[in-house]
Design a protein around this motif. Structure first.
Motif, short mmCIF file in Angstrom:
data_model
loop_
_atom_site.label_atom_id
_atom_site.label_comp_id
_atom_site.label_asym_id
_atom_site.label_seq_id
_atom_site.Cartn_x
_atom_site.Cartn_y
_atom_site.Cartn_z
N VAL A 470 1.15 -1.23 -0.25
CA VAL A 470 -0.08 -0.33 0.09
C VAL A 470 0.78 0.95 0.02
CG1 VAL A 470 -1.75 1.41 1.23
CG2 VAL A 470 -1.63 -1.02 1.55
N THR A 471 1.87 1.31 1.17
CA THR A 471 2.63 2.26 1.05
C THR A 471 3.38 2.83 -0.43
OG1 THR A 471 4.62 1.64 1.70
CG2 THR A 471 3.03 2.02 3.61
N ASN A 472 4.34 1.75 -1.02
CA ASN A 472 4.57 1.77 -2.79
C ASN A 472 4.08 2.11 -3.71
OD1 ASN A 472 7.36 0.79 -1.43
ND2 ASN A 472 6.98 -1.16 -1.63
N ASN A 473 2.23 2.28 -3.38
CA ASN A 473 1.21 2.84 -4.17
C ASN A 473 0.48 4.07 -3.66
OD1 ASN A 473 1.22 0.54 -6.48
ND2 ASN A 473 1.84 -0.54 -4.90
N LYS A 474 1.06 5.13 -3.18
CA LYS A 474 0.65 5.66 -2.04
C LYS A 474 0.21 6.89 -3.16
CE LYS A 474 4.37 8.43 -1.03
NZ LYS A 474 5.24 9.33 -0.27
N HIS A 475 0.52 6.54 -4.32
CA HIS A 475 0.42 7.95 -5.38
C HIS A 475 -0.85 7.66 -5.89
CE1 HIS A 475 1.97 4.65 -7.12
NE2 HIS A 475 1.55 4.79 -8.26
N LEU A 476 -1.74 6.45 -5.87
CA LEU A 476 -3.14 6.53 -6.03
C LEU A 476 -3.90 6.86 -5.09
CD1 LEU A 476 -2.57 2.14 -7.14
CD2 LEU A 476 -2.05 4.60 -8.74
N PHE A 477 -3.90 7.46 -4.28
CA PHE A 477 -5.03 7.51 -3.40
C PHE A 477 -4.53 9.06 -3.00
CE2 PHE A 477 -3.38 2.93 -2.45
CZ PHE A 477 -4.11 2.62 -2.89
N GLY A 478 -6.21 9.54 -2.43
CA GLY A 478 -6.11 10.84 -2.45
C GLY A 478 -7.30 11.32 -2.78
N GLY A 479 -7.60 12.64 -2.22
CA GLY A 479 -9.35 13.31 -2.67
C GLY A 479 -10.68 12.23 -2.34
N LYS A 480 -11.24 12.46 -3.40
CA LYS A 480 -12.49 11.41 -2.86
C LYS A 480 -12.15 9.50 -3.22
CE LYS A 480 -16.19 14.52 -4.25
NZ LYS A 480 -16.97 15.15 -5.21
N VAL A 481 -10.88 9.77 -3.57
CA VAL A 481 -10.18 8.12 -2.87
C VAL A 481 -10.03 8.13 -2.33
CG1 VAL A 481 -9.23 5.95 -4.71
CG2 VAL A 481 -10.00 8.19 -5.80
N GLN A 482 -10.43 7.69 -1.54
CA GLN A 482 -10.07 7.66 0.27
C GLN A 482 -9.19 6.44 0.05
OE1 GLN A 482 -13.81 6.01 2.53
NE2 GLN A 482 -13.86 8.60 2.05
N GLU A 483 -7.97 6.76 1.01
CA GLU A 483 -7.01 6.07 1.69
C GLU A 483 -7.10 4.58 2.27
OE1 GLU A 483 -2.87 8.36 3.29
OE2 GLU A 483 -4.65 9.10 4.09
N PRO A 484 -6.07 4.06 2.15
CA PRO A 484 -6.55 2.85 2.57
C PRO A 484 -6.57 2.42 3.87
CG PRO A 484 -5.16 2.24 0.95
CD PRO A 484 -5.38 3.36 1.26
N LEU A 485 -7.91 1.38 4.19
CA LEU A 485 -7.95 1.07 5.89
C LEU A 485 -7.85 -0.16 6.05
CD1 LEU A 485 -8.84 3.00 8.37
CD2 LEU A 485 -10.89 2.40 7.98
N LEU A 486 -6.93 -0.81 7.01
CA LEU A 486 -6.88 -1.63 6.95
C LEU A 486 -6.65 -2.19 8.58
CD1 LEU A 486 -3.33 -2.54 5.65
CD2 LEU A 486 -5.90 -2.52 4.59
N ALA A 487 -7.71 -3.41 9.09
CA ALA A 487 -7.67 -4.38 10.66
C ALA A 487 -7.08 -4.84 11.02
CB ALA A 487 -9.12 -4.23 10.11
N PHE A 488 -6.45 -4.80 11.88
CA PHE A 488 -5.74 -6.31 12.11
C PHE A 488 -5.69 -5.87 13.83
CE2 PHE A 488 -3.18 -4.19 9.62
CZ PHE A 488 -1.98 -5.03 9.04
N ILE A 489 -6.97 -7.82 13.87
CA ILE A 489 -7.07 -8.50 14.90
C ILE A 489 -6.38 -9.49 15.32
CG2 ILE A 489 -9.27 -9.13 15.61
CD1 ILE A 489 -10.02 -6.48 14.22
N GLY A 490 -6.12 -8.79 17.28
CA GLY A 490 -5.90 -9.81 17.90
C GLY A 490 -4.22 -9.81 17.66
N ILE A 491 -3.63 -8.93 18.02
CA ILE A 491 -2.10 -8.43 17.47
C ILE A 491 -1.81 -8.28 19.03
CG2 ILE A 491 -0.51 -7.25 16.79
CD1 ILE A 491 -2.45 -8.77 14.72
N LYS A 492 -1.17 -9.61 19.45
CA LYS A 492 0.03 -9.54 20.41
C LYS A 492 0.43 -8.67 20.54
CE LYS A 492 -1.24 -14.12 21.76
NZ LYS A 492 -2.87 -13.85 21.37
N ILE A 493 0.75 -7.51 21.60
CA ILE A 493 2.10 -6.22 22.02
C ILE A 493 2.61 -6.88 23.20
CG2 ILE A 493 2.55 -4.16 21.90
CD1 ILE A 493 1.38 -4.07 19.25
N ASN A 494 3.68 -6.52 23.07
CA ASN A 494 4.63 -6.68 24.75
C ASN A 494 4.21 -5.12 24.68
OD1 ASN A 494 6.96 -5.74 26.62
ND2 ASN A 494 7.64 -7.73 26.10
N LYS A 495 3.92 -5.55 26.48
CA LYS A 495 3.79 -4.20 27.07
C LYS A 495 5.09 -2.59 27.01
CE LYS A 495 1.52 -3.87 30.58
NZ LYS A 495 1.49 -4.31 32.05
#
Length: 584
Positions: A470-495
């Motif tokens: 997605v970041t390598n293709n950032k030039h494709l997005f902007g204006g009414k072409v909304q930026e991509p939105l991703l969900a990462f579910i259940g990600i274990k994080i060390n405090k």
């Protein structure tokens, strides 16, 4: 959090995103072209306007250009200024700047024009509805050419109006903003004169189209913007982009929104008359080649003190230094206004909309910026107003989790004078007599159950390759072409990998930084103050990359996050089974 995946994942994240945005012709979207470009002569009055300008230049008349007070206004006025200088280097041109953030033919600007010696005034990006002011200047013997893109309430009887929103146009492209219309005017002149100067100014066209939040999914606009990003010619624009990104290669529309555009807007909002003048001169290469000795302060490594030294600078370096200082000044003004609000009872927060009252009309230029902060702090729509002439005037900033359009809600109350602008970023005026009733109405606003519509849901692992794609293709997005939105579910994080700096909260996992700007108060403490060594999180955000020196860090800029177990998948679309998506 409620989460819904928009459509099936076909194994290609970019193709999936574009299909989710209802892009029908993906090949043309990826490779915009000039096949559908608007013929400039299809715009009503454009040939007449071009010939009137050429007639004035032929007899060496004095030409005036009105610079409207935003990034599109400065870029469109600069396009006209530079084009005229290309076809007639010795032309006599004056430009008129607003003393404050105003638009069109205000009384103050009209008086300046009337008191000048100009024979023709060109007004890009404004004045379509300034019928009385146009008539006044016309009767004073001044010709007027308006190059605009705003809706027209009433056709002026005098002057030459060239506007892509008019029904009388043979054909049009309503997605062109002031800079796009200035470009079309220059294209018409090119065809009349058999020259090819308009395309030299495409970097300024890109600034205007992006700065005015136009629809850059439309083929002609997209092509103009992409060509502008590929040919950054303006020296001041180059300096601003290089300072932010270190390179002119691979620029995306969003990159201008985080470099030159906010700096122009800061000067427009809070800059002095001299600072605005310096900005316009630098954008237009006025005083190009001159060098000034400028006093700077440099830290002495031996003494630890700052020594004064003289440094040679050209107009672009001087202007860029000024823009950085003005941006810093603007930030300080916003901070001071927020401090004042925090230390008194000027925020009405009992309803579903925060209403903050600033002390003085002198803070008028930053009401929108303060409204952004207030809305973020209280996690609901906000109005920031000041009292003037028996009205409460200011800016609104919405929150689509609560209202799809704060502007429409305000208008539908029937209690306001106007709310004009974008759905969730606009100017507003409320008569004093209606203000208390308006505040009561905010109690009707309730927080809706907001659903995050995401392009992909990734479970229990941080997929770096998807973020990278997605970041390598950032030039494709902007204006009414909304930026991509991703969900990462259940990600274990060390405090130990949770950090907070001011209102920025960051989580780290698998080389990806999950970062939230303007994190709600208490969120960090609620995640850290327990006995668990590890917590499981759900993240929703926009893929990005942070480059600091030689270090490159993939990011997900968060719009929502919470501990796992509270999310609710709504009408989830199962992944399409392909060779790429089968897990063995």
């Amino acid at each position: 959090m409620k989460i819904k995946q928009i459509g099936p994942f076909n194994g290609d994240i970019i193709d999936t995103i574009l299909k989710n945005r209802n892009i029908k012709d993906i090949d043309t979207f990826l490779n915009p072209n000039s096949s559908e470009d608007l013929n400039p002569f299809d715009l009503h009055n454009i040939e007449l306007g071009a010939n009137v300008l050429l007639a004035h230049l032929l007899i060496r008349d004095h030409i005036g250009i009105l610079v409207d007070a935003d990034a599109d206004g400065f870029s469109s006025a600069s396009i006209i200024y530079q084009y005229i200088k290309k076809i007639e280097p010795d032309s006599h041109i004056s430009y008129f700047l607003h003393d404050r953030k105003s638009h069109g033919l205000t009384d103050e600007i009209s008086q300046k024009i009337a008191s000048s010696t100009i024979d023709l005034i060109i007004i890009p990006d404004a004045a379509s509805n300034d019928v009385d002011e146009i008539q006044r200047l016309y009767y004073m013997g001044i010709d007027i050419i308006v190059l605009d893109h705003h809706e027209v309430d009433k056709m002026p009887e005098h002057g030459i109006l060239i506007n892509n929103q008019l029904d009388v146009n043979k054909n049009t492209n309503k997605n062109l903003v002031g800079a796009g219309m200035a470009y079309k005017f220059c294209q018409a002149l090119d065809k009349i004169l058999d020259t090819h100067y308009a395309d030299d100014l495409l970097d300024l066209v890109a600034i205007g189209q992006i700065g005015d939040i136009s629809d850059i999914s439309e083929n002609e606009v997209r092509n103009l913007v992409f060509r502008g990003l590929e040919t950054i010619n303006n020296p001041l624009v180059k300096i601003a982009i290089m300072d932010s990104f270190g390179s002119l290669k691979g620029l995306a529309p969003k990159d201008l929104s985080f470099s030159i555009i906010p700096m122009i807007n800061a000067v427009v909002r809070v800059g002095t008359k001299d600072e605005k003048d310096l900005l316009f001169r630098a954008l237009n290469k006025i005083d190009d080649g001159r060098v000034w000795n400028v006093e700077k302060r440099k830290k002495n490594k031996k003494t630890g003190k700052f020594d004064k030294i003289l440094v040679e600078q050209d107009i672009y370096d001087i202007a860029f230094d000024m823009m950085k200082k003005v941006k810093s000044r603007q930030n300080s003004m916003v901070k001071k206004s927020l401090e004042k609000l925090k230390n008194n009872t000027s925020i009405y927060n009992e309803g579903g909309i925060s209403i903050a009252l600033l002390n003085s009309p002198h803070e008028a230029s930053i009401t929108g910026l303060v409204a952004n902060k207030v809305a973020n702090k209280y996690q609901k729509p906000a109005l920031v107003l000041y009292y003037k002439d028996k009205k409460y005037v200011g800016s609104g900033r919405g929150d689509e989790k609560i209202l799809s359009s704060l502007k429409d809600w305000c208008n539908e109350t029937g209690l306001i004078e106007f709310a004009q602008g974008h759905a969730n970023a606009f100017g507003i005026s409320i008569p004093e007599d209606n203000f208390e009733e308006f505040k009561k109405r905010t109690h009707e606003v309730k927080k809706n159950e907001f659903v995050y519509e995401v392009d992909l849901i990734v479970r229990e692992n941080v997929n770096r390759s998807i973020i990278e794609d997605v970041t390598n293709n950032k030039h494709l997005f902007g204006g009414k072409v909304q930026e991509p939105l991703l969900a990462f579910i259940g990600i274990k994080i060390n405090k130990n990998y949770i950090r907070q700096k001011g209102s920025m909260l960051a989580f780290y996992e698998n080389g990806v930084e999950f970062v939230m700007y303007g994190a709600p108060d208490g969120l960090y403490e609620s995640l850290k103050n327990n006995f668990d060594r590890q917590i499981t999180m759900d993240f929703i955000g926009i893929p990005s990359v942070n480059i600091y020196g030689n270090k490159r860090t993939l990011q997900l800029v968060l719009v929502g996050c919470e501990r796992s177990g509270n999310y609710d998948l709504i009408e989830e679309v199962p992944d399409e089974v392909t060779v790429e998506t089968i897990i063995f």
